[in-house]
Design an enzyme around this catalytic site. Sequence first.
Site, PDB file in Angstrom:
ATOM      1  N   CYS A  23       0.859  -1.177   0.000  1.00 28.34           N
ATOM      2  CA  CYS A  23       0.000   0.000   0.000  1.00 28.34           C
ATOM      3  C   CYS A  23       0.898   1.231   0.000  1.00 28.34           C
ATOM      4  CB  CYS A  23      -0.953  -0.031   1.192  1.00 28.34           C
ATOM      5  SG  CYS A  23      -0.096  -0.032   2.790  1.00 28.34           S
ATOM      6  N   GLN A  24       0.469   2.295   0.635  1.00 30.99           N
ATOM      7  CA  GLN A  24       1.277   3.515   0.661  1.00 30.99           C
ATOM      8  C   GLN A  24       2.348   3.469   1.749  1.00 30.99           C
ATOM      9  OE1 GLN A  24       1.014   5.920  -1.638  1.00 30.99           O
ATOM     10  NE2 GLN A  24       2.655   7.121  -0.772  1.00 30.99           N
TER      11      GLN A  24
END
Length: 144
Positions: A101-102
């Site tokens: 993800c981020q």
Amino acid sequence: MRARWAGPGRAAFLWLVVAASAMAAAPTVSLPELRSLLAAGRARLIDVRSREEVAEGTIPGALNIPMSELESALRMEPAAFRAAYSAEKPKLEEENLIFFCQTGKRGSQAMQLARSLGYRGARNYAGAYKEWFQKGGFHPPEPT
């Protein structure tokens, strides 16, 4: 004679030991390992960020399945998955099914979800897209 430790304190201690062991054994991938796996063509990447986040950039070759869709996607029949994501559905036995993800939190949740559904090779790239981008892991497009 040895005294036995009993009671709620012992249960809490044992729970902490089990939790710590599970965390220590969490299947994560480091940036150098990810680069090596990608170079060898031995990793399947799934970006669980939103489509809006992915529009800003992603790791080349990653398939975007937003976290909000992941469980239903992993439960789909292969033909439905292919129709929805224009890609082959991951197999339960894939060795390096790597989620990211981020910053790492959703990637870890995605890995845990996939493992609970039987994907034994599910792993998390803990450094996430943030590390990939900051450490020059990305490949900028060629100028036109």
